[in-house]
Design a protein around this motif. Structure first.
Motif, PDB file in Angstrom:
ATOM      1  N   LEU A 150       0.829  -1.203   0.000  1.00 13.75           N
ATOM      2  CA  LEU A 150       0.000   0.000   0.000  1.00 13.75           C
ATOM      3  C   LEU A 150       0.865   1.256   0.000  1.00 13.75           C
ATOM      4  N   LEU A 151       1.925   1.244   0.783  1.00  6.97           N
ATOM      5  CA  LEU A 151       2.808   2.407   0.853  1.00  6.97           C
ATOM      6  C   LEU A 151       3.529   2.639  -0.465  1.00  6.97           C
ATOM      7  N   ARG A 152       4.029   1.587  -1.069  1.00  9.52           N
ATOM      8  CA  ARG A 152       4.872   1.729  -2.245  1.00  9.52           C
ATOM      9  C   ARG A 152       4.084   1.832  -3.552  1.00  9.52           C
ATOM     10  N   ALA A 153       3.099   0.961  -3.730  1.00  7.67           N
ATOM     11  CA  ALA A 153       2.357   0.929  -4.992  1.00  7.67           C
ATOM     12  C   ALA A 153       1.043   1.680  -4.927  1.00  7.67           C
ATOM     13  N   GLY A 154       0.619   2.052  -3.704  1.00  9.54           N
ATOM     14  CA  GLY A 154      -0.621   2.808  -3.552  1.00  9.54           C
ATOM     15  C   GLY A 154      -0.381   4.271  -3.258  1.00  9.54           C
ATOM     16  N   LEU A 155       0.358   4.562  -2.176  1.00 15.21           N
ATOM     17  CA  LEU A 155       0.570   5.948  -1.763  1.00 15.21           C
ATOM     18  C   LEU A 155       1.559   6.686  -2.660  1.00 15.21           C
ATOM     19  N   VAL A 156       2.713   6.092  -2.931  1.00 22.76           N
ATOM     20  CA  VAL A 156       3.755   6.803  -3.684  1.00 22.76           C
ATOM     21  C   VAL A 156       3.267   7.266  -5.058  1.00 22.76           C
ATOM     22  N   PRO A 157       2.592   6.441  -5.871  1.00 23.65           N
ATOM     23  CA  PRO A 157       2.088   6.943  -7.153  1.00 23.65           C
ATOM     24  C   PRO A 157       1.111   8.112  -6.985  1.00 23.65           C
ATOM     25  N   ARG A 158       0.298   8.073  -5.946  1.00 24.90           N
ATOM     26  CA  ARG A 158      -0.650   9.169  -5.715  1.00 24.90           C
ATOM     27  C   ARG A 158       0.076  10.449  -5.329  1.00 24.90           C
ATOM     28  N   LEU A 159       1.138  10.336  -4.566  1.00 26.59           N
ATOM     29  CA  LEU A 159       1.918  11.518  -4.217  1.00 26.59           C
ATOM     30  C   LEU A 159       2.602  12.110  -5.441  1.00 26.59           C
ATOM     31  N   ARG A 160       3.093  11.248  -6.304  1.00 27.25           N
ATOM     32  CA  ARG A 160       3.845  11.715  -7.473  1.00 27.25           C
ATOM     33  C   ARG A 160       2.955  12.293  -8.565  1.00 27.25           C
ATOM     34  N   HIS A 161       1.747  11.775  -8.671  1.00 23.81           N
ATOM     35  CA  HIS A 161       0.918  12.142  -9.818  1.00 23.81           C
ATOM     36  C   HIS A 161      -0.374  12.856  -9.434  1.00 23.81           C
ATOM     37  N   ALA A 162      -0.483  13.298  -8.184  1.00 27.50           N
ATOM     38  CA  ALA A 162      -1.696  13.998  -7.755  1.00 27.50           C
ATOM     39  C   ALA A 162      -1.838  15.317  -8.505  1.00 27.50           C
ATOM     40  N   GLU A 163      -3.078  15.660  -8.837  1.00 28.33           N
ATOM     41  CA  GLU A 163      -3.358  16.899  -9.556  1.00 28.33           C
ATOM     42  C   GLU A 163      -3.863  17.978  -8.595  1.00 28.33           C
ATOM     43  N   GLY A 164      -3.498  19.218  -8.876  1.00 34.00           N
ATOM     44  CA  GLY A 164      -4.017  20.338  -8.103  1.00 34.00           C
ATOM     45  C   GLY A 164      -3.273  20.624  -6.814  1.00 34.00           C
ATOM     46  N   VAL A 165      -2.197  19.885  -6.521  1.00 34.98           N
ATOM     47  CA  VAL A 165      -1.398  20.125  -5.314  1.00 34.98           C
ATOM     48  C   VAL A 165       0.074  20.094  -5.711  1.00 34.98           C
ATOM     49  N   PRO A 166       0.942  20.770  -4.933  1.00 30.77           N
ATOM     50  CA  PRO A 166       2.375  20.754  -5.253  1.00 30.77           C
ATOM     51  C   PRO A 166       2.939  19.341  -5.205  1.00 30.77           C
ATOM     52  N   ARG A 167       3.817  19.031  -6.138  1.00 34.08           N
ATOM     53  CA  ARG A 167       4.484  17.737  -6.106  1.00 34.08           C
ATOM     54  C   ARG A 167       5.478  17.717  -4.956  1.00 34.08           C
ATOM     55  N   PRO A 168       5.714  16.569  -4.353  1.00 39.37           N
ATOM     56  CA  PRO A 168       6.668  16.488  -3.239  1.00 39.37           C
ATOM     57  C   PRO A 168       8.065  16.924  -3.677  1.00 39.37           C
ATOM     58  N   ALA A 169       8.781  17.549  -2.763  1.00 40.17           N
ATOM     59  CA  ALA A 169      10.175  17.872  -3.047  1.00 40.17           C
ATOM     60  C   ALA A 169      10.996  16.588  -3.166  1.00 40.17           C
ATOM     61  N   GLY A 170      10.548  15.544  -2.476  1.00 39.75           N
ATOM     62  CA  GLY A 170      11.217  14.246  -2.546  1.00 39.75           C
ATOM     63  C   GLY A 170      10.418  13.205  -1.793  1.00 39.75           C
ATOM     64  N   ILE A 171      10.587  11.953  -2.157  1.00 37.81           N
ATOM     65  CA  ILE A 171       9.947  10.833  -1.454  1.00 37.81           C
ATOM     66  C   ILE A 171      11.045   9.836  -1.103  1.00 37.81           C
ATOM     67  N   ARG A 172      11.159   9.539   0.181  1.00 36.64           N
ATOM     68  CA  ARG A 172      12.189   8.616   0.641  1.00 36.64           C
ATOM     69  C   ARG A 172      11.528   7.460   1.381  1.00 36.64           C
ATOM     70  N   ILE A 173      12.050   6.256   1.169  1.00 34.50           N
ATOM     71  CA  ILE A 173      11.525   5.065   1.847  1.00 34.50           C
ATOM     72  C   ILE A 173      12.682   4.368   2.551  1.00 34.50           C
ATOM     73  N   LEU A 174      12.476   4.007   3.805  1.00 36.42           N
ATOM     74  CA  LEU A 174      13.504   3.302   4.553  1.00 36.42           C
ATOM     75  C   LEU A 174      12.872   2.324   5.526  1.00 36.42           C
ATOM     76  N   THR A 175      13.669   1.381   5.996  1.00 33.46           N
ATOM     77  CA  THR A 175      13.307   0.520   7.122  1.00 33.46           C
ATOM     78  C   THR A 175      14.350   0.769   8.205  1.00 33.46           C
ATOM     79  N   PRO A 176      13.977   0.767   9.490  1.00 39.39           N
ATOM     80  CA  PRO A 176      14.890   1.212  10.545  1.00 39.39           C
ATOM     81  C   PRO A 176      16.208   0.442  10.633  1.00 39.39           C
ATOM     82  N   GLY A 177      16.135  -0.899  10.662  1.00 44.13           N
ATOM     83  CA  GLY A 177      17.360  -1.671  10.823  1.00 44.13           C
ATOM     84  C   GLY A 177      17.882  -1.606  12.253  1.00 44.13           C
TER      85      GLY A 177
END
Length: 543
Positions: free
Chosen positions: A146-173
């Protein structure tokens, strides 16, 4: 099979060729009527007749029943059937499966990601409203996808709002702050159109903060760094994907508890319509068809299994591999082993094809990817470095086994790290579950040993390192770790240094214990001599 050449074979196509061979086998068996053949197997005369008609590829089960009744050799015919199935796959160009198996969906898989549109939209809306958002769900509910294939595409391609300055994904380790500190700051962009845009930080598998990071100071500092995004002037937005059974652990931190109270989204089960989309639409995207009977059976099996999306996806992947032409059938699903059996069947098939040395390496590798649970917390997967895995045996053999497991999609692998494809594998593969149960206490000790050795390495390998007698006693109990080559060189060096310190301490204590009586005796003797000398002096002073 005693196959004879036929000038029509090359023109007939693989299915018609197979049907011709079946009819020839029946002729060699004396041409028994299909009604008679049906009495000796579990299939009707009509089904057996269609298998030899050449219009479509019969299922493997039907073919083997036909062959058995006619006295053919099952092994050869099964190989022939698989060659035909592979030829059909190549002819249609369906080289890329529409399902991910145990692997999560990534951004690149967004065109195959169906069934979670509503939840992805809800998450996007919440992320826009709040600066720190938590996503909770049980293992197998599909949080990572959901985070990677659901949320990230919506953040990148949403209309009418500023695009993110960047999107980063990590796991704590194991060292979340030390490893990811540069990612905890907003992207410094000079583009005018992004001057006010936020950076989105997605922390997947947030529970690793509790299962892998045992430095309480670093754990607390990492959480505080994430919660700094709640400040109004922050240009960072944070989304945390968390396994539901770590909810109580998260509430131990007051700031994190407040963020959960203000902006939390639960992973709900798919409703029947969403589930059907997740089954049918990926196949349609590859111009394939899912048999209605299979869709109904899958919906029933998922309902019985609760949150079991990785199991569903893996069963569909194995069904796709056994499909008949362009159709995914119920028969193929049952051949694959069903919802849970598909994973066990796939994993067991890979394992049993390894030679004894490789099989032992595979066992050691997979157990190092697991952190055993305690109490209400179930066993969890553990990301580990390839260096650690290679150090437990022959480097060449370890690499070969890693690649074999990765090709089977049992693990995910990159240049430096390896991890189980999904925690479902632990419970769904009886052999792996048995290994964990058999060695649970040893695994807990081994996890402590790995972390302690890494910390020792980080501070320069202090030769005077102390290991508690309790831990040394545990090592004595699990001496097979050394006997079976299950320690890395670093772990062995750490234990050797700790045991040397322990022996020096014991010798020192023994020396002290032996010296104390002597000192007492010498002190008593000195006191006696002093007393006598004092008496003599007093005597000589008498008139």
């Amino acid at each position: 099979m005693g196959r004879r050449e036929n000038p029509l074979d090359a023109l007939a196509g693989p299915v018609a060729e197979l049907a011709l061979e079946l009819r020839r086998l029946r002729h060699e068996a004396g041409s028994p009527p299909y009604s008679e053949m049906a009495r000796h197997c579990a299939y009707s005369a009509a089904t057996l007749s269609r298998a030899a008609a050449g219009k479509q590829l019969p299922t493997l089960a039907v073919l083997l029943a036909y062959v058995e009744v006619c006295g053919g050799r099952a092994v050869e015919w099964e190989e022939h059937w698989r060659r035909v199935s592979e030829a059909l796959t190549a002819r249609h160009g369906d080289h890329e499966p529409p399902y991910k198996g145990l692997a999560r969906f990534e951004y690149a898989d967004r065109d195959l990601y169906f069934g979670r549109e509503r939840l992805a939209d809800d998450l996007l809306a919440l992320v826009r409203e709040q600066r720190v958002v938590t996503l909770f769900g049980p293992s197998g509910s599909g949080k990572s996808s959901l985070l990677r294939a659901g949320l990230v595409p919506r953040l990148r391609h949403a209309e009418g709002v500023p695009r993110p300055a960047g999107i980063r994904i990590l796991t704590p380790g194991e060292r979340p702050l030390a490893t990811h500190r540069p990612l905890l700051s907003p992207v410094d962009t000079r583009a005018p159109e992004q001057a006010s845009a936020d950076t989105y930080l997605i922390v997947d598998q947030f529970e690793e903060l509790f299962t892998l990071c045992h430095d309480l100071i670093e754990r607390r500092a990492f959480v505080e760094a994430l919660l700094a995004a709640r400040r109004p002037d922050s240009r960072l937005r944070v989304v945390l994907g968390i396994r539901a059974d770590f909810y109580a652990r998260c509430l131990e931190h007051p700031g994190l508890a407040a963020a959960i109270r203000d902006a939390s989204l639960p992973m709900t089960r798919m409703n029947p319509a969403e589930l059907r989309e997740a089954i049918v639409k990926p196949a349609a995207a590859r111009r394939l068809v899912v048999e209605r009977a299979l869709t109904a059976r899958l919906a029933h099996d998922v309902t019985d299994d609760g949150f079991a999306l990785p199991l569903l996806s893996h069963a569909l992947l194995e069904t796709w591999r056994r499909r008949r032409g362009r159709t995914l059938t119920l028969d193929s699903y049952e051949q694959a082993g069903g919802m849970r059996g598909a994973i066990a069947q796939s994993a067991e098939g890979v394992y049993t094809r390894l030679d004894p040395s490789q099989a032992d390496t595979a066992r050691r590798i997979m157990l190092r990817m697991i952190t055993p649970g305690e109490g209400d917390v179930t066993d969890t997967r553990r990301s580990t470095t390839r260096t650690e895995l290679e150090a437990t045996g022959k480097s060449g053999e370890a690499n070969k086994v890693l690649e074999t497991l990765a090709r089977a999609r049992l693990i995910t692998l990159d240049a430096t790290t390896a991890t189980l494809a999904h925690e479902s594998l632990i419970s769904a593969w009886p052999r792996l579950r048995g290994w964990v149960e058999q060695d649970r206490e040893k695994l807990r000790f081994q996890r402590w040993l790995t972390e302690a050795a890494d910390a020792w390495e980080a501070v320069g390998r202090d030769p005077g390192v102390r290991i508690s007698p309790v831990r040394l006693a545990q090592f004595d109990m699990f001496a097979s770790l050394t006997d079976r080559g299950e320690l890395t060189v670093l772990e062995a060096d750490f234990l050797a240094a700790g045991m040397a310190t322990h022996r020096r301490t014991i010798r020192s204590r023994r020396t002290v214990r032996a010296t104390v009586p002597l000192l007492v005796a010498m002190t008593a003797l000195a006191a006696a001599i002093a007393w006598k000398q004092q008496r003599l002096l007093q005597t000589h002073r008498l008139p």
